[in-house]
Design a protein around this motif. Structure first.
Motif, PDB file in Angstrom:
ATOM      1  N   ARG A 262       0.930  -1.302  -0.080  1.00  0.00           N
ATOM      2  CA  ARG A 262       0.007  -0.082  -0.044  1.00  0.00           C
ATOM      3  C   ARG A 262       0.620   1.276   0.063  1.00  0.00           C
ATOM      4  N   GLY A 263       0.400   2.356  -0.597  1.00  0.00           N
ATOM      5  CA  GLY A 263       1.222   3.701  -0.638  1.00  0.00           C
ATOM      6  C   GLY A 263       0.860   4.569   0.497  1.00  0.00           C
ATOM      7  N   GLY A 264       1.236   5.607   0.584  1.00  0.00           N
ATOM      8  CA  GLY A 264       1.013   6.552   1.479  1.00  0.00           C
ATOM      9  C   GLY A 264       1.792   6.228   2.943  1.00  0.00           C
ATOM     10  N   VAL A 265       2.934   5.458   2.643  1.00  0.00           N
ATOM     11  CA  VAL A 265       3.536   5.024   4.058  1.00  0.00           C
ATOM     12  C   VAL A 265       4.914   6.152   4.033  1.00  0.00           C
ATOM     13  N   ALA A 266       5.549   6.403   5.227  1.00  0.00           N
ATOM     14  CA  ALA A 266       6.818   6.916   5.331  1.00  0.00           C
ATOM     15  C   ALA A 266       7.852   6.291   4.846  1.00  0.00           C
ATOM     16  N   ARG A 267       8.908   6.940   4.487  1.00  0.00           N
ATOM     17  CA  ARG A 267       9.946   6.202   3.873  1.00  0.00           C
ATOM     18  C   ARG A 267      10.753   5.181   4.893  1.00  0.00           C
ATOM     19  N   PRO A 268      10.902   3.995   4.494  1.00  0.00           N
ATOM     20  CA  PRO A 268      11.306   2.868   5.442  1.00  0.00           C
ATOM     21  C   PRO A 268      12.836   3.023   5.469  1.00  0.00           C
ATOM     22  N   GLU A 269      13.199   2.263   6.451  1.00  0.00           N
ATOM     23  CA  GLU A 269      14.933   2.165   6.680  1.00  0.00           C
ATOM     24  C   GLU A 269      14.940   0.548   6.684  1.00  0.00           C
ATOM     25  N   PRO A 270      15.002  -0.178   5.652  1.00  0.00           N
ATOM     26  CA  PRO A 270      15.110  -1.172   5.517  1.00  0.00           C
ATOM     27  C   PRO A 270      16.258  -2.116   5.868  1.00  0.00           C
ATOM     28  N   ALA A 271      16.276  -3.285   6.228  1.00  0.00           N
ATOM     29  CA  ALA A 271      17.693  -3.960   6.279  1.00  0.00           C
ATOM     30  C   ALA A 271      18.047  -4.642   5.139  1.00  0.00           C
ATOM     31  N   HIS A 272      17.101  -5.197   4.293  1.00  0.00           N
ATOM     32  CA  HIS A 272      17.746  -6.289   2.945  1.00  0.00           C
ATOM     33  C   HIS A 272      18.379  -5.389   2.096  1.00  0.00           C
ATOM     34  N   VAL A 273      19.382  -5.868   1.759  1.00  0.00           N
ATOM     35  CA  VAL A 273      20.385  -5.302   0.527  1.00  0.00           C
ATOM     36  C   VAL A 273      19.532  -4.605  -0.676  1.00  0.00           C
ATOM     37  N   VAL A 274      18.300  -5.474  -1.120  1.00  0.00           N
ATOM     38  CA  VAL A 274      17.594  -5.104  -2.225  1.00  0.00           C
ATOM     39  C   VAL A 274      17.114  -3.810  -2.015  1.00  0.00           C
ATOM     40  N   ASN A 275      16.238  -3.832  -0.817  1.00  0.00           N
ATOM     41  CA  ASN A 275      15.329  -2.910  -0.331  1.00  0.00           C
ATOM     42  C   ASN A 275      16.395  -1.334  -0.340  1.00  0.00           C
ATOM     43  N   ARG A 276      17.595  -1.743   0.321  1.00  0.00           N
ATOM     44  CA  ARG A 276      18.527  -0.450   0.404  1.00  0.00           C
ATOM     45  C   ARG A 276      18.997   0.054  -0.618  1.00  0.00           C
ATOM     46  N   TRP A 277      19.139  -0.919  -1.783  1.00  0.00           N
ATOM     47  CA  TRP A 277      19.454  -0.669  -3.023  1.00  0.00           C
ATOM     48  C   TRP A 277      18.643   0.295  -3.905  1.00  0.00           C
ATOM     49  N   ILE A 278      17.418  -0.130  -3.604  1.00  0.00           N
ATOM     50  CA  ILE A 278      16.429   0.606  -4.764  1.00  0.00           C
ATOM     51  C   ILE A 278      16.047   2.086  -4.221  1.00  0.00           C
ATOM     52  N   ILE A 279      16.066   2.175  -2.907  1.00  0.00           N
ATOM     53  CA  ILE A 279      15.901   3.334  -2.144  1.00  0.00           C
ATOM     54  C   ILE A 279      16.875   4.367  -2.543  1.00  0.00           C
TER      55      ILE A 279
ATOM     56  N   PHE B 137      11.483 -10.793   5.412  1.00  0.00           N
ATOM     57  CA  PHE B 137      11.709  -9.586   4.948  1.00  0.00           C
ATOM     58  C   PHE B 137      10.348  -8.923   4.105  1.00  0.00           C
ATOM     59  N   ALA B 138       9.253  -9.697   4.185  1.00  0.00           N
ATOM     60  CA  ALA B 138       7.958  -9.461   3.602  1.00  0.00           C
ATOM     61  C   ALA B 138       7.502  -7.937   3.780  1.00  0.00           C
ATOM     62  N   ALA B 139       7.417  -7.691   5.328  1.00  0.00           N
ATOM     63  CA  ALA B 139       6.878  -6.321   5.741  1.00  0.00           C
ATOM     64  C   ALA B 139       7.851  -5.124   5.231  1.00  0.00           C
ATOM     65  N   GLU B 140       9.085  -5.284   5.475  1.00  0.00           N
ATOM     66  CA  GLU B 140       9.793  -4.042   5.005  1.00  0.00           C
ATOM     67  C   GLU B 140       9.958  -3.997   3.440  1.00  0.00           C
ATOM     68  N   THR B 141       9.828  -5.021   2.724  1.00  0.00           N
ATOM     69  CA  THR B 141       9.599  -4.951   1.043  1.00  0.00           C
ATOM     70  C   THR B 141       8.377  -4.402   0.880  1.00  0.00           C
ATOM     71  N   GLN B 142       7.238  -4.691   1.418  1.00  0.00           N
ATOM     72  CA  GLN B 142       6.035  -4.070   1.253  1.00  0.00           C
ATOM     73  C   GLN B 142       6.070  -2.515   1.244  1.00  0.00           C
ATOM     74  N   ALA B 143       6.643  -2.145   2.528  1.00  0.00           N
ATOM     75  CA  ALA B 143       6.795  -0.764   2.920  1.00  0.00           C
ATOM     76  C   ALA B 143       7.506  -0.022   1.794  1.00  0.00           C
ATOM     77  N   THR B 144       8.758  -0.939   1.480  1.00  0.00           N
ATOM     78  CA  THR B 144       9.819  -0.076   0.547  1.00  0.00           C
ATOM     79  C   THR B 144       9.093  -0.020  -0.819  1.00  0.00           C
ATOM     80  N   MET B 145       8.479  -1.167  -1.397  1.00  0.00           N
ATOM     81  CA  MET B 145       7.767  -0.826  -2.695  1.00  0.00           C
ATOM     82  C   MET B 145       6.743   0.074  -2.723  1.00  0.00           C
TER      83      MET B 145
END
Length: 358
Positions: free
Chosen positions: A78-95, A145-153
């Motif tokens: 879902r959109g409308g979320v604050a910018r996350p601070e993910p742990a997984h390298v894929v999510n850190r890379w795309i940010i 890492f499902a929750a952080e990936t949902q937030a990041t995407m």
């Protein structure tokens, strides 16, 4: 401002019958596709050549964004979320990649290079987000890492809508409304202000290495006709510490997207082709998966055709009359075609050398 011409570069004229009605294009391909096409062609000092095929290509871009959003929705994003601070390298890379394209887009807009802003966003949204990030995210949705990936995407797609909105207002406004609980319309949203502080150097290095390796494996397989369903072993013949760390952290992604078996140590041998990445060399044992003789004949024919086409283009560019009378855009296009053909010849010859060494 340039003059919009037809796709052959001729001035539009009712007497010639080559006038393009923008309303017809909008009816067939949508206003967003036409707006994006014209913006991407708006290079300073140049007359854009407009045809239905160009607008159709950008209609496909609109569809790509819509499909990526549907994929995200099906995975609980879902959109409308604050910018996350993910742990997984894929999510850190795309940010970090989002921050890069924001900086590049601002620089292009500030210099009135609207075409560069549009083409940069196209490459980022289609290539980095809709292709690579979507594919990288699939196994992450099924694990820890499902929750952080949902937030990041969700955050990444929101940034795509924001940056594309000035050029493609209708589809982005629609997706903005459908994908989250919003305080207001996208047209009233604030332009992003983050910058290089979001770029994670280690994540950037790892993921760029992984992408390069996957692309090189895919290219090597395609060049010599390895069947898409085949899964050759990935033999590590040489690798430095950084390459080993990147492979250890992202091995499952490489295996899934390059369609290879888990990496194992070994040496180059008969029936193998070589693949390289920064700081590492690999071997793929594919000799039993292909018909070497048939592939050799196919590649030799492809080399002969490419060399013939390249020779024709060299002759055209070597003709003083052509260089003197042709439009600058035509000359540049011919040179680009020649460079692409020369690259093809080099690539095909390298593949032939690999087959000969089997």
């Amino acid at each position: 401002h340039g003059l919009v011409r037809d796709e052959k570069g001729a001035k539009m004229s009712k007497s010639k019958g080559n006038v393009i009605d923008p309303l017809t294009l909008i009816d067939e391909y949508g206003a967003d596709a036409l707006r994006f096409t014209l913006t991407s062609m708006a290079a300073m000092g140049r007359d854009p050549k407009l045809g239905p095929k160009h607008v159709e290509a950008n209609r496909n871009f609109v569809t790509k964004i819509w499909n990526a959003t549907r994929f995200a929705e099906m995975n609980g994003v879902r959109g409308g979320v604050a910018r996350p601070e993910p742990a997984h390298v894929v999510n850190r890379w795309i940010i970090g990649e989002v921050a890069r394209i924001r900086l590049a887009t601002d620089e292009a807009l500030a210099s009135f290079r609207f075409n560069d802003a549009a083409t940069g966003l196209y490459a980022f949204v289609w290539g980095k987000v809709c292709d690579w990030y979507v594919e990288f995210s699939k196994p992450l949705f099924d694990g820890e890492f499902a929750a952080e990936t949902q937030a990041t995407m969700g955050w990444v797609l929101d940034q795509c809508y924001l940056m594309l909105h000035p050029v493609m207002p209708f589809v982005t406004e629609e997706l903005w409304a459908l994908t989250g609980d919003r305080a207001g319309m996208l047209v009233h949203g604030d332009w992003p202000e983050y910058g290089p502080e979001l770029i994670d150097a280690e994540a950037d290095r790892q993921m760029n290495w992984v992408i390069a390796l996957i692309e090189n494996i895919r290219s090597a397989r395609a060049q010599i006709g390895v069947p898409a369903g085949a899964r050759p072993d990935l033999i590590v013949t040489e690798a430095d510490a950084a390459a080993r760390a990147a492979l250890a952290a992202n091995g499952p992604l490489v295996e899934r997207l390059a369609r290879v078996n888990p990496p194992a140590e070994g040496a180059m041998g008969p029936g193998m082709i070589a693949v390289s990445a920064l700081g590492a060399s690999f071997a793929l044992p594919v000799g039993a998966m292909i018909d070497v003789a048939a592939e050799t004949v196919r590649l030799e024919k492809s080399v002969a055709k490419a060399e013939k086409d390249a020779s024709g283009l060299r002759g055209r560019l070597g003709n003083p009359k052509f260089v003197e009378h042709a439009e600058p855009e035509v000359i540049e296009e011919t040179r680009d075609k020649l460079a692409a053909l020369e690259d093809d010849v080099a690539r095909l010859r390298a593949a032939l050398a690999q087959l000969a060494a089997m």
